[in-house]
Design a protein around this motif. Structure first.
Motif, PDB file in Angstrom:
ATOM      1  N   ARG A 227       0.570  21.331   8.979  1.00 14.32           N
ATOM      2  CA  ARG A 227      -0.656  21.850   9.597  1.00 14.32           C
ATOM      3  C   ARG A 227      -0.699  21.502  11.077  1.00 14.32           C
ATOM      4  O   ARG A 227      -1.098  22.323  11.907  1.00 14.32           O
ATOM      5  CB  ARG A 227      -1.886  21.261   8.877  1.00 14.32           C
ATOM      6  CG  ARG A 227      -3.220  21.741   9.446  1.00 14.32           C
ATOM      7  CD  ARG A 227      -3.303  23.237   9.426  1.00 14.32           C
ATOM      8  NE  ARG A 227      -4.568  23.705   9.996  1.00 14.32           N
ATOM      9  CZ  ARG A 227      -4.821  24.954  10.327  1.00 14.32           C
ATOM     10  NH1 ARG A 227      -3.874  25.879  10.158  1.00 14.32           N
ATOM     11  NH2 ARG A 227      -5.977  25.304  10.830  1.00 14.32           N
ATOM     12  N   ALA A 228      -0.265  20.312  11.427  1.00 13.50           N
ATOM     13  CA  ALA A 228      -0.236  19.915  12.844  1.00 13.50           C
ATOM     14  C   ALA A 228       0.756  20.772  13.620  1.00 13.50           C
ATOM     15  O   ALA A 228       0.507  21.170  14.759  1.00 13.50           O
ATOM     16  CB  ALA A 228       0.130  18.442  12.963  1.00 13.50           C
ATOM     17  N   ALA A 229       1.902  21.089  12.973  1.00 14.60           N
ATOM     18  CA  ALA A 229       2.882  21.938  13.646  1.00 14.60           C
ATOM     19  C   ALA A 229       2.341  23.338  13.854  1.00 14.60           C
ATOM     20  O   ALA A 229       2.555  23.971  14.892  1.00 14.60           O
ATOM     21  CB  ALA A 229       4.177  21.985  12.824  1.00 14.60           C
TER      22      ALA A 229
ATOM     23  N   GLU B 179      -0.773  12.123  17.395  1.00  7.00           N
ATOM     24  CA  GLU B 179       0.242  11.986  18.433  1.00  7.00           C
ATOM     25  C   GLU B 179       1.016  13.278  18.620  1.00  7.00           C
ATOM     26  O   GLU B 179       1.333  13.656  19.757  1.00  7.00           O
ATOM     27  CB  GLU B 179       1.203  10.858  18.057  1.00  7.00           C
ATOM     28  CG  GLU B 179       2.236  10.570  19.144  1.00  7.00           C
ATOM     29  CD  GLU B 179       3.116   9.385  18.782  1.00  7.00           C
ATOM     30  OE1 GLU B 179       4.048   9.120  19.561  1.00  7.00           O
ATOM     31  OE2 GLU B 179       2.843   8.766  17.733  1.00  7.00           O
ATOM     32  N   GLU B 180       1.308  14.002  17.556  1.00  7.05           N
ATOM     33  CA  GLU B 180       2.073  15.233  17.681  1.00  7.05           C
ATOM     34  C   GLU B 180       1.280  16.311  18.396  1.00  7.05           C
ATOM     35  O   GLU B 180       1.798  17.033  19.268  1.00  7.05           O
ATOM     36  CB  GLU B 180       2.502  15.707  16.290  1.00  7.05           C
ATOM     37  CG  GLU B 180       3.487  14.764  15.614  1.00  7.05           C
ATOM     38  CD  GLU B 180       3.949  15.311  14.281  1.00  7.05           C
ATOM     39  OE1 GLU B 180       3.488  16.416  13.928  1.00  7.05           O
ATOM     40  OE2 GLU B 180       4.768  14.658  13.620  1.00  7.05           O
ATOM     41  N   ILE B 181       0.008  16.460  18.020  1.00  4.23           N
ATOM     42  CA  ILE B 181      -0.836  17.462  18.706  1.00  4.23           C
ATOM     43  C   ILE B 181      -0.972  17.115  20.174  1.00  4.23           C
ATOM     44  O   ILE B 181      -0.887  17.971  21.065  1.00  4.23           O
ATOM     45  CB  ILE B 181      -2.207  17.552  18.023  1.00  4.23           C
ATOM     46  CG1 ILE B 181      -2.059  18.074  16.582  1.00  4.23           C
ATOM     47  CG2 ILE B 181      -3.140  18.453  18.816  1.00  4.23           C
ATOM     48  CD1 ILE B 181      -3.355  18.151  15.825  1.00  4.23           C
ATOM     49  N   LEU B 182      -1.176  15.831  20.472  1.00  7.86           N
ATOM     50  CA  LEU B 182      -1.321  15.397  21.859  1.00  7.86           C
ATOM     51  C   LEU B 182      -0.036  15.648  22.643  1.00  7.86           C
ATOM     52  O   LEU B 182      -0.064  16.102  23.796  1.00  7.86           O
ATOM     53  CB  LEU B 182      -1.685  13.912  21.901  1.00  7.86           C
ATOM     54  CG  LEU B 182      -1.901  13.321  23.298  1.00  7.86           C
ATOM     55  CD1 LEU B 182      -3.018  14.047  24.023  1.00  7.86           C
ATOM     56  CD2 LEU B 182      -2.215  11.826  23.207  1.00  7.86           C
ATOM     57  N   SER B 183       1.116  15.361  22.014  1.00  2.00           N
ATOM     58  CA  SER B 183       2.387  15.595  22.689  1.00  2.00           C
ATOM     59  C   SER B 183       2.587  17.086  22.977  1.00  2.00           C
ATOM     60  O   SER B 183       3.045  17.482  24.065  1.00  2.00           O
ATOM     61  CB  SER B 183       3.541  15.071  21.834  1.00  2.00           C
ATOM     62  OG  SER B 183       3.403  13.673  21.625  1.00  2.00           O
ATOM     63  N   GLY B 184       2.243  17.934  22.002  1.00  3.37           N
ATOM     64  CA  GLY B 184       2.371  19.376  22.220  1.00  3.37           C
ATOM     65  C   GLY B 184       1.464  19.867  23.334  1.00  3.37           C
ATOM     66  O   GLY B 184       1.865  20.673  24.172  1.00  3.37           O
ATOM     67  N   CYS B 185       0.228  19.374  23.364  1.00  2.00           N
ATOM     68  CA  CYS B 185      -0.704  19.782  24.415  1.00  2.00           C
ATOM     69  C   CYS B 185      -0.217  19.326  25.791  1.00  2.00           C
ATOM     70  O   CYS B 185      -0.298  20.067  26.774  1.00  2.00           O
ATOM     71  CB  CYS B 185      -2.092  19.231  24.127  1.00  2.00           C
ATOM     72  SG  CYS B 185      -2.898  19.957  22.677  1.00  2.00           S
ATOM     73  N   LEU B 186       0.307  18.091  25.845  1.00  2.00           N
ATOM     74  CA  LEU B 186       0.816  17.594  27.121  1.00  2.00           C
ATOM     75  C   LEU B 186       2.016  18.416  27.598  1.00  2.00           C
ATOM     76  O   LEU B 186       2.160  18.687  28.796  1.00  2.00           O
ATOM     77  CB  LEU B 186       1.200  16.121  26.990  1.00  2.00           C
ATOM     78  CG  LEU B 186       0.035  15.130  26.838  1.00  2.00           C
ATOM     79  CD1 LEU B 186       0.556  13.720  26.636  1.00  2.00           C
ATOM     80  CD2 LEU B 186      -0.883  15.185  28.065  1.00  2.00           C
ATOM     81  N   ALA B 187       2.886  18.809  26.667  1.00  2.00           N
ATOM     82  CA  ALA B 187       4.035  19.628  27.049  1.00  2.00           C
ATOM     83  C   ALA B 187       3.592  20.974  27.599  1.00  2.00           C
ATOM     84  O   ALA B 187       4.116  21.467  28.608  1.00  2.00           O
ATOM     85  CB  ALA B 187       4.955  19.817  25.837  1.00  2.00           C
TER      86      ALA B 187
END
Length: 261
Positions: free
Chosen positions: A42-44, A76-84
């Motif tokens: 779901r996060a992906a 952390e994964e959602i935050l990393s994707g948003c930062l990218a």
């Protein structure tokens, strides 16, 4: 309702221990990994698919991060994707800003060149307009001078008639007055056109405007003084139409130089 006997009850109670002993996992043991994989998937999906607000508007990475933070679903994964995505967006904006600066510099250089060309063209046009105005004025004076030069013999005839005519009767006086009236009108017309008579009698001799045809010794006048005018000279706009024919004085001690020779 059938009651289990003691041996059967003990067997039923002892099944979990037997399954653990034999290495078989109960159904509850499979639920935690499955739920964890679902959360990751779901996060992906949230990271890969563009998020939309309730009204169907696509959210930016920053808005998505804020929404996830408000909903408590930020990991952390959602935050990393948003930062990218934010870094990619910032890189795109920097590239667009650099391209915009280059276009602005090019436009500024073009504007500077166009301004210089406009200033030069304006100066050239002002010079052309001034030169054209001066040439038109010179052409007008030249044409006007040529026309007036053709009329000067008529002026000479009127001057000669004024000095030679001697009226004896009333009728002759009337005719002479008529001639003098016409002559006055011609003189006024020539003055209105800018025609001026060259100074002669009593003025110092000037070879640029005087034509000395006679010399006469005189001790009562300074050497080189115009004593008499034989024919009027005229100028227009500072340009000489014809010189005046004059008689010039000289002293016995040293005759003045003249154009008689």
């Amino acid at each position: 309702m059938q009651m289990l006997s003691a041996p059967h009850a003990r067997g039923a109670l002892s099944r979990p221990s037997q399954s653990r002993a034999t290495g078989v996992r109960p159904p509850q043991a499979f639920r935690a990994p499955v739920l964890q994989r679902r959360v990751v998937l779901r996060a992906a999906e949230v990271q890969d698919a563009p998020a939309e607000a309730a009204d169907g508007v696509v959210l930016s990475p920053l808005d998505r991060a804020k929404k996830a933070l408000e909903d408590g679903s930020l990991d952390e994964e959602i935050l990393s994707g948003c930062l990218a995505e934010l870094e990619a967006e910032m890189g795109r904006l920097r590239a667009e800003a650099s391209a915009a600066e280059e276009r602005a510099s090019a436009l500024e250089a073009t504007a500077s060149i166009t301004k210089d060309q406009f200033v030069r063209l304006t100066a050239d046009f002002d010079n052309f307009r001034r030169r054209t105005r001066e040439e038109n004025a010179q052409l007008t004076d030249s044409v006007r001078g040529d026309v007036i030069k053709e009329l000067l013999p008529i002026v000479d005839n009127f001057e000669l008639a004024r000095t030679q005519v001697k009226t004896e009767t009333e009728g002759e006086a009337k005719i002479n007055m008529s001639y003098q009236g016409l002559y006055k009108q011609m003189v006024d017309m020539m003055r209105s056109l800018g025609v001026e008579a060259v100074p002669t009698t009593g003025a110092p001799f000037d070879p640029a405007i005087h034509d000395a045809i006679m010399r006469e010794p005189s001790n009562s006048h300074p050497d080189g003084t115009v004593l008499q005018e034989f024919r009027k000279g005229f100028s227009i706009g500072g340009k000489l139409l014809r010189p005046a024919m004059v008689k010039v004085s000289y002293t016995e001690e040293g005759p003045a130089n003249s154009s008689e020779e």
